[in-house]
Design a protein around this motif. Structure first.
Motif, PDB file in Angstrom:
ATOM      1  N   ALA A   1       0.719  -1.099  -0.021  1.00  0.00           N
ATOM      2  CA  ALA A   1      -0.052  -0.251   0.070  1.00  0.00           C
ATOM      3  C   ALA A   1       0.924   1.328   0.014  1.00  0.00           C
ATOM      4  O   ALA A   1       2.366   1.213   0.463  1.00  0.00           O
ATOM      5  N   VAL A   2       0.360   2.376  -0.516  1.00  0.00           N
ATOM      6  CA  VAL A   2       0.905   3.639  -0.186  1.00  0.00           C
ATOM      7  C   VAL A   2       0.094   4.391   0.911  1.00  0.00           C
ATOM      8  O   VAL A   2      -1.037   4.482   0.881  1.00  0.00           O
ATOM      9  N   LYS A   3       1.011   4.858   1.899  1.00  0.00           N
ATOM     10  CA  LYS A   3       0.039   5.653   3.126  1.00  0.00           C
ATOM     11  C   LYS A   3       0.871   6.940   2.982  1.00  0.00           C
ATOM     12  O   LYS A   3       1.797   7.198   2.508  1.00  0.00           O
ATOM     13  N   ASN A   4       0.075   7.914   3.633  1.00  0.00           N
ATOM     14  CA  ASN A   4       0.595   9.203   3.617  1.00  0.00           C
ATOM     15  C   ASN A   4       1.526   9.379   4.972  1.00  0.00           C
ATOM     16  O   ASN A   4       0.965   9.019   6.190  1.00  0.00           O
ATOM     17  N   LYS A   5       2.957   9.596   4.696  1.00  0.00           N
ATOM     18  CA  LYS A   5       3.731   9.658   5.764  1.00  0.00           C
ATOM     19  C   LYS A   5       5.190   9.841   5.072  1.00  0.00           C
ATOM     20  O   LYS A   5       5.305   9.675   4.018  1.00  0.00           O
ATOM     21  N   GLY A   6       5.849  10.485   5.905  1.00  0.00           N
ATOM     22  CA  GLY A   6       7.315  10.914   5.276  1.00  0.00           C
ATOM     23  C   GLY A   6       7.281  12.041   4.853  1.00  0.00           C
ATOM     24  O   GLY A   6       6.389  12.635   4.725  1.00  0.00           O
ATOM     25  N   CYS A   7       8.452  12.575   4.705  1.00  0.00           N
ATOM     26  CA  CYS A   7       8.915  13.949   4.378  1.00  0.00           C
ATOM     27  C   CYS A   7       8.255  14.583   2.943  1.00  0.00           C
ATOM     28  O   CYS A   7       8.008  15.623   2.673  1.00  0.00           O
ATOM     29  N   ALA A   8       8.282  13.637   1.995  1.00  0.00           N
ATOM     30  CA  ALA A   8       7.579  14.027   0.644  1.00  0.00           C
ATOM     31  C   ALA A   8       6.279  13.579   0.831  1.00  0.00           C
ATOM     32  O   ALA A   8       5.690  14.036  -0.288  1.00  0.00           O
ATOM     33  N   GLY A   9       5.500  13.127   1.715  1.00  0.00           N
ATOM     34  CA  GLY A   9       4.012  12.885   1.630  1.00  0.00           C
ATOM     35  C   GLY A   9       3.801  11.492   1.520  1.00  0.00           C
ATOM     36  O   GLY A   9       2.711  11.161   2.217  1.00  0.00           O
ATOM     37  N   LEU A  10       4.402  10.627   0.949  1.00  0.00           N
ATOM     38  CA  LEU A  10       3.890   9.105   0.620  1.00  0.00           C
ATOM     39  C   LEU A  10       4.935   8.212   0.791  1.00  0.00           C
ATOM     40  O   LEU A  10       6.173   8.314   0.495  1.00  0.00           O
ATOM     41  N   SER A  11       4.595   7.034   1.278  1.00  0.00           N
ATOM     42  CA  SER A  11       5.638   5.912   1.699  1.00  0.00           C
ATOM     43  C   SER A  11       4.873   4.459   1.598  1.00  0.00           C
ATOM     44  O   SER A  11       3.489   4.277   1.611  1.00  0.00           O
ATOM     45  N   TYR A  12       5.782   3.646   1.012  1.00  0.00           N
ATOM     46  CA  TYR A  12       5.279   2.403   0.679  1.00  0.00           C
ATOM     47  C   TYR A  12       5.305   1.669   1.996  1.00  0.00           C
ATOM     48  O   TYR A  12       5.987   1.636   2.794  1.00  0.00           O
ATOM     49  N   VAL A  13       4.321   0.719   2.225  1.00  0.00           N
ATOM     50  CA  VAL A  13       3.835  -0.076   3.398  1.00  0.00           C
ATOM     51  C   VAL A  13       3.780  -1.565   3.047  1.00  0.00           C
ATOM     52  O   VAL A  13       2.612  -1.783   2.145  1.00  0.00           O
ATOM     53  N   LEU A  14       4.275  -2.518   3.583  1.00  0.00           N
ATOM     54  CA  LEU A  14       3.923  -3.853   3.268  1.00  0.00           C
ATOM     55  C   LEU A  14       3.110  -4.349   4.491  1.00  0.00           C
ATOM     56  O   LEU A  14       3.868  -4.251   5.638  1.00  0.00           O
ATOM     57  N   GLU A  15       2.425  -5.219   4.494  1.00  0.00           N
ATOM     58  CA  GLU A  15       1.593  -5.812   5.669  1.00  0.00           C
ATOM     59  C   GLU A  15       1.467  -7.343   5.205  1.00  0.00           C
ATOM     60  O   GLU A  15       0.845  -7.426   4.195  1.00  0.00           O
ATOM     61  N   TYR A  16       1.110  -8.182   6.156  1.00  0.00           N
ATOM     62  CA  TYR A  16       0.661  -9.491   5.994  1.00  0.00           C
ATOM     63  C   TYR A  16      -0.921  -9.339   6.149  1.00  0.00           C
ATOM     64  O   TYR A  16      -1.323  -8.820   7.004  1.00  0.00           O
ATOM     65  N   THR A  17      -1.552 -10.239   5.421  1.00  0.00           N
ATOM     66  CA  THR A  17      -2.924 -10.317   5.539  1.00  0.00           C
ATOM     67  C   THR A  17      -3.266 -11.710   5.181  1.00  0.00           C
ATOM     68  O   THR A  17      -2.720 -12.502   4.455  1.00  0.00           O
ATOM     69  N   LYS A  18      -4.619 -12.250   5.615  1.00  0.00           N
ATOM     70  CA  LYS A  18      -4.993 -13.740   5.469  1.00  0.00           C
ATOM     71  C   LYS A  18      -6.070 -13.561   4.210  1.00  0.00           C
ATOM     72  O   LYS A  18      -5.738 -14.817   3.723  1.00  0.00           O
ATOM     73  N   ASP A  19      -6.529 -12.610   4.034  1.00  0.00           N
ATOM     74  CA  ASP A  19      -7.657 -12.489   3.043  1.00  0.00           C
ATOM     75  C   ASP A  19      -7.401 -11.473   1.998  1.00  0.00           C
ATOM     76  O   ASP A  19      -6.926 -10.132   2.478  1.00  0.00           O
ATOM     77  N   LYS A  20      -7.859 -11.556   0.693  1.00  0.00           N
ATOM     78  CA  LYS A  20      -7.910 -10.572  -0.181  1.00  0.00           C
ATOM     79  C   LYS A  20      -8.916  -9.589   0.042  1.00  0.00           C
ATOM     80  O   LYS A  20     -10.046  -9.966   0.359  1.00  0.00           O
ATOM     81  N   GLY A  21      -8.666  -8.120   0.123  1.00  0.00           N
ATOM     82  CA  GLY A  21      -9.614  -7.290   0.076  1.00  0.00           C
ATOM     83  C   GLY A  21     -10.583  -7.173  -1.144  1.00  0.00           C
ATOM     84  O   GLY A  21     -10.192  -7.610  -2.171  1.00  0.00           O
ATOM     85  N   LYS A  22     -11.894  -6.671  -0.767  1.00  0.00           N
ATOM     86  CA  LYS A  22     -12.971  -6.696  -1.901  1.00  0.00           C
ATOM     87  C   LYS A  22     -12.464  -6.184  -3.097  1.00  0.00           C
ATOM     88  O   LYS A  22     -12.603  -6.663  -4.321  1.00  0.00           O
ATOM     89  N   PHE A  23     -11.734  -4.915  -3.349  1.00  0.00           N
ATOM     90  CA  PHE A  23     -11.214  -4.237  -4.286  1.00  0.00           C
ATOM     91  C   PHE A  23      -9.801  -4.502  -4.541  1.00  0.00           C
ATOM     92  O   PHE A  23      -9.076  -3.658  -5.350  1.00  0.00           O
ATOM     93  N   ASP A  24      -8.956  -5.171  -3.753  1.00  0.00           N
ATOM     94  CA  ASP A  24      -7.500  -5.193  -3.859  1.00  0.00           C
ATOM     95  C   ASP A  24      -7.188  -5.888  -5.128  1.00  0.00           C
ATOM     96  O   ASP A  24      -7.772  -6.745  -5.599  1.00  0.00           O
ATOM     97  N   GLU A  25      -6.220  -5.229  -5.606  1.00  0.00           N
ATOM     98  CA  GLU A  25      -5.593  -5.742  -7.098  1.00  0.00           C
ATOM     99  C   GLU A  25      -4.517  -6.980  -6.864  1.00  0.00           C
ATOM    100  O   GLU A  25      -3.868  -7.059  -6.015  1.00  0.00           O
ATOM    101  N   GLU A  26      -4.736  -7.968  -7.482  1.00  0.00           N
ATOM    102  CA  GLU A  26      -3.934  -9.362  -7.258  1.00  0.00           C
ATOM    103  C   GLU A  26      -2.942  -9.138  -8.367  1.00  0.00           C
ATOM    104  O   GLU A  26      -3.261  -9.375  -9.466  1.00  0.00           O
ATOM    105  N   VAL A  27      -1.749  -9.370  -7.969  1.00  0.00           N
ATOM    106  CA  VAL A  27      -0.793  -9.648  -9.006  1.00  0.00           C
ATOM    107  C   VAL A  27       0.085 -11.004  -8.440  1.00  0.00           C
ATOM    108  O   VAL A  27       0.504 -11.230  -7.661  1.00  0.00           O
ATOM    109  N   THR A  28       0.068 -11.826  -9.442  1.00  0.00           N
ATOM    110  CA  THR A  28       0.696 -13.129  -9.559  1.00  0.00           C
ATOM    111  C   THR A  28       1.702 -13.370 -10.580  1.00  0.00           C
ATOM    112  O   THR A  28       1.542 -13.190 -11.670  1.00  0.00           O
ATOM    113  N   GLN A  29       2.936 -13.599 -10.118  1.00  0.00           N
ATOM    114  CA  GLN A  29       4.155 -13.899 -10.783  1.00  0.00           C
ATOM    115  C   GLN A  29       4.983 -14.945 -10.406  1.00  0.00           C
ATOM    116  O   GLN A  29       5.343 -14.926  -9.207  1.00  0.00           O
ATOM    117  N   ASP A  30       5.296 -15.950 -11.143  1.00  0.00           N
ATOM    118  CA  ASP A  30       6.319 -16.947 -10.934  1.00  0.00           C
ATOM    119  C   ASP A  30       5.517 -17.846  -9.621  1.00  0.00           C
ATOM    120  O   ASP A  30       6.467 -18.143  -8.879  1.00  0.00           O
TER     121      ASP A  30
END
Length: 138
Positions: A60-89
């Protein structure tokens, strides 16, 4: 019905069939993934999601950091209703639906050096970033 009418109806039916075929062929084009993963990112993600509990990683991209946006990675058990799924290898990563437009066309990489190891994103949508490289503006 005259021969001209029958001929005109057959011609219209033929045009409709050709139009439907062309439309079906347009839908068959492969869809480009919202984000690509490098081989090192695939290997590290595969290590992170292994275990007794099936889990996914959401980016996800969250509002934080001195320039305004930052990447966040988190574990989850379920796909959100509108999450985009990227499958590779064989590895699946979710992109938070609110962050999708900020991440389109990005490449996720995993880099290791003597002092650190981290995921790095090459994002074509970034307009500027802070001096430390941890946050950005789209």
């Amino acid at each position: 019905m005259s021969m001209a009418s029958v001929s005109a109806i057959k011609s219209m039916a033929s045009n409709i069939k050709l139009s439907a075929t062309a439309t079906a062929q347009k839908r068959m084009r492969p869809i480009k993934a919202a984000m690509t993963l490098t081989p090192s990112a695939v290997n590290r993600l595969r290590q992170l999601v292994q275990g007794p509990d099936p889990k996914l990683i959401r980016v996800a991209v969250k509002n934080k950091g001195c320039a305004g946006l930052s990447y966040v990675l988190e574990y989850t058990k379920d796909k959100g209703k509108f999450d985009e799924e990227v499958t590779q290898d064989g590895v699946t990563v979710l992109i938070d639906s609110k962050s999708l437009f900020k991440m389109l066309g990005s490449e996720m990489d995993y880099v290791e050096d003597k002092l650190s190891s981290k995921f790095v994103f090459k994002n074509p949508n970034i307009k500027e970033s802070c001096g430390c490289g941890e946050s950005f503006t789209v």
